[in-house]
Write a protein that holds these residues in place. Structure first.
Motif, mmCIF file in Angstrom:
data_model
loop_
_atom_site.group_PDB
_atom_site.id
_atom_site.type_symbol
_atom_site.label_atom_id
_atom_site.label_comp_id
_atom_site.label_asym_id
_atom_site.label_seq_id
_atom_site.Cartn_x
_atom_site.Cartn_y
_atom_site.Cartn_z
ATOM 1 N N GLU A 138 0.857 -1.137 0.074
ATOM 2 C CA GLU A 138 0.102 -0.128 -0.046
ATOM 3 C C GLU A 138 0.999 1.206 0.172
ATOM 4 O OE1 GLU A 138 -3.913 -1.180 2.244
ATOM 5 O OE2 GLU A 138 -2.113 -0.983 3.666
ATOM 6 N N ILE A 139 1.932 1.109 0.740
ATOM 7 C CA ILE A 139 2.743 2.421 0.840
ATOM 8 C C ILE A 139 3.561 2.594 -0.628
ATOM 9 C CG2 ILE A 139 5.163 2.988 1.697
ATOM 10 C CD1 ILE A 139 4.275 1.802 4.305
ATOM 11 N N ARG A 140 3.950 1.425 -1.438
ATOM 12 C CA ARG A 140 4.473 1.591 -2.652
ATOM 13 C C ARG A 140 3.447 2.142 -3.595
ATOM 14 N NH1 ARG A 140 6.141 -3.918 -1.815
ATOM 15 N NH2 ARG A 140 8.072 -3.654 -1.009
ATOM 16 N N LEU A 197 0.999 4.259 -2.641
ATOM 17 C CA LEU A 197 0.847 5.733 -2.334
ATOM 18 C C LEU A 197 1.829 6.657 -2.913
ATOM 19 C CD1 LEU A 197 -1.027 7.441 -1.143
ATOM 20 C CD2 LEU A 197 0.269 7.095 1.063
ATOM 21 N N VAL A 198 3.138 6.043 -2.798
ATOM 22 C CA VAL A 198 4.238 6.650 -3.377
ATOM 23 C C VAL A 198 4.276 6.775 -4.947
ATOM 24 C CG1 VAL A 198 6.909 6.498 -4.101
ATOM 25 C CG2 VAL A 198 5.945 6.012 -1.687
ATOM 26 N N SER A 199 3.542 5.904 -5.732
ATOM 27 C CA SER A 199 3.339 5.861 -6.925
ATOM 28 C C SER A 199 2.370 6.880 -7.296
ATOM 29 C CB SER A 199 2.886 4.399 -7.398
ATOM 30 O OG SER A 199 2.486 4.790 -9.132
ATOM 31 N N ILE A 200 1.512 7.009 -6.495
ATOM 32 C CA ILE A 200 0.365 7.876 -6.900
ATOM 33 C C ILE A 200 0.938 9.308 -6.676
ATOM 34 C CG2 ILE A 200 -1.851 9.170 -5.832
ATOM 35 C CD1 ILE A 200 -2.574 5.857 -5.066
ATOM 36 N N LYS A 201 1.812 9.519 -5.524
ATOM 37 C CA LYS A 201 2.419 10.967 -5.225
ATOM 38 C C LYS A 201 3.380 11.126 -6.604
ATOM 39 C CE LYS A 201 2.089 10.852 -0.364
ATOM 40 N NZ LYS A 201 2.890 10.996 1.098
ATOM 41 N N MET A 202 4.112 10.158 -6.984
ATOM 42 C CA MET A 202 4.669 10.672 -8.306
ATOM 43 C C MET A 202 3.927 10.856 -9.395
ATOM 44 S SD MET A 202 7.580 7.343 -7.765
ATOM 45 C CE MET A 202 8.084 7.273 -9.368
ATOM 46 N N ASN A 203 2.930 10.354 -9.626
ATOM 47 C CA ASN A 203 1.954 10.912 -10.735
ATOM 48 C C ASN A 203 1.496 12.231 -10.326
ATOM 49 O OD1 ASN A 203 2.079 8.466 -11.993
ATOM 50 N ND2 ASN A 203 0.077 7.617 -10.981
ATOM 51 N N ILE A 204 1.411 12.623 -9.251
ATOM 52 C CA ILE A 204 0.857 13.998 -8.893
ATOM 53 C C ILE A 204 1.929 15.097 -9.032
ATOM 54 C CG2 ILE A 204 0.384 15.566 -7.017
ATOM 55 C CD1 ILE A 204 -1.349 13.442 -5.907
ATOM 56 N N ILE A 205 3.300 14.671 -8.863
ATOM 57 C CA ILE A 205 4.483 15.378 -9.247
ATOM 58 C C ILE A 205 4.504 15.676 -10.678
ATOM 59 C CG2 ILE A 205 7.074 15.492 -8.869
ATOM 60 C CD1 ILE A 205 6.576 14.113 -6.193
ATOM 61 N N GLU A 206 4.307 14.545 -11.329
ATOM 62 C CA GLU A 206 4.346 14.656 -12.969
ATOM 63 C C GLU A 206 3.439 15.606 -13.453
ATOM 64 O OE1 GLU A 206 4.182 11.555 -16.702
ATOM 65 O OE2 GLU A 206 4.668 10.621 -14.742
ATOM 66 N N LYS A 207 2.310 15.338 -12.894
ATOM 67 C CA LYS A 207 1.015 16.491 -13.514
ATOM 68 C C LYS A 207 1.532 17.823 -13.140
ATOM 69 C CE LYS A 207 -2.859 13.406 -13.556
ATOM 70 N NZ LYS A 207 -3.928 13.494 -14.088
ATOM 71 N N LEU A 208 2.204 18.057 -11.850
ATOM 72 C CA LEU A 208 2.546 19.424 -11.614
ATOM 73 C C LEU A 208 3.604 20.077 -12.361
ATOM 74 C CD1 LEU A 208 2.430 19.234 -7.705
ATOM 75 C CD2 LEU A 208 0.909 20.694 -9.086
ATOM 76 N N SER A 209 4.422 19.085 -12.792
ATOM 77 C CA SER A 209 5.768 19.425 -13.781
ATOM 78 C C SER A 209 5.006 19.679 -15.124
ATOM 79 C CB SER A 209 6.743 18.349 -13.782
ATOM 80 O OG SER A 209 7.512 18.517 -14.889
ATOM 81 N N ASP A 210 4.098 18.856 -15.738
ATOM 82 C CA ASP A 210 3.518 19.271 -16.960
ATOM 83 C C ASP A 210 2.851 20.480 -17.001
ATOM 84 O OD1 ASP A 210 4.605 16.910 -17.785
ATOM 85 O OD2 ASP A 210 2.634 15.687 -17.431
ATOM 86 N N TYR A 211 2.072 20.821 -15.743
ATOM 87 C CA TYR A 211 1.396 21.784 -15.741
ATOM 88 C C TYR A 211 2.365 23.182 -15.824
ATOM 89 C CZ TYR A 211 -1.399 25.904 -13.406
ATOM 90 O OH TYR A 211 -1.874 26.870 -13.138
ATOM 91 N N ALA A 212 3.552 23.041 -15.096
ATOM 92 C CA ALA A 212 4.386 24.217 -15.042
ATOM 93 C C ALA A 212 4.872 24.133 -16.445
ATOM 94 C CB ALA A 212 5.562 23.915 -14.104
ATOM 95 N N LYS A 213 5.160 23.406 -17.360
ATOM 96 C CA LYS A 213 5.860 23.472 -18.448
ATOM 97 C C LYS A 213 4.488 24.198 -19.455
ATOM 98 C CE LYS A 213 8.236 19.166 -18.555
ATOM 99 N NZ LYS A 213 8.454 17.766 -18.906
#
Length: 88
Positions: A62-64, A66-82
């Motif tokens: 479950e922790i893995r 959750l970390v994967s979900i958080k990584m997806n959020i970071i990727e979306k924020l990066s795409d948004y910044a672009k």
């Protein structure tokens, strides 16, 4: 950063872009509305993560996830910044 601060940032950005979308027209309004929905989606995702983290003791699997979900959020924020950079 605490979850509460993250949620407040998302809400402020959502509100800002939503108000801007209603004050504009055409393609500018559409872009602002897309950004408003982006921040609404981020708010919902972060809220759900907060609930999951505080609800129970999690297994390693479950922790893995959750970390994967958080990584997806970071990727979306990066795409948004672009997209912000591209629009300027």
């Amino acid at each position: 950063m605490e979850l509460r601060q993250q949620l407040e940032i998302c809400y402020r950005n959502y509100k800002k872009w939503k108000e801007l979308a209603f004050s504009l027209s055409g393609i500018e309004s559409k872009k602002a509305l897309e950004r408003a929905f982006f921040w609404l989606e981020m708010h919902s995702a972060l809220y759900a993560i907060g609930i999951i983290e505080n609800s129970k003791n999690m297994s390693k699997d479950e922790i893995r996830k959750l970390v994967s979900i958080k990584m997806n959020i970071i990727e979306k924020l990066s795409d948004y910044a672009k997209t912000l950079i591209e629009d300027f």
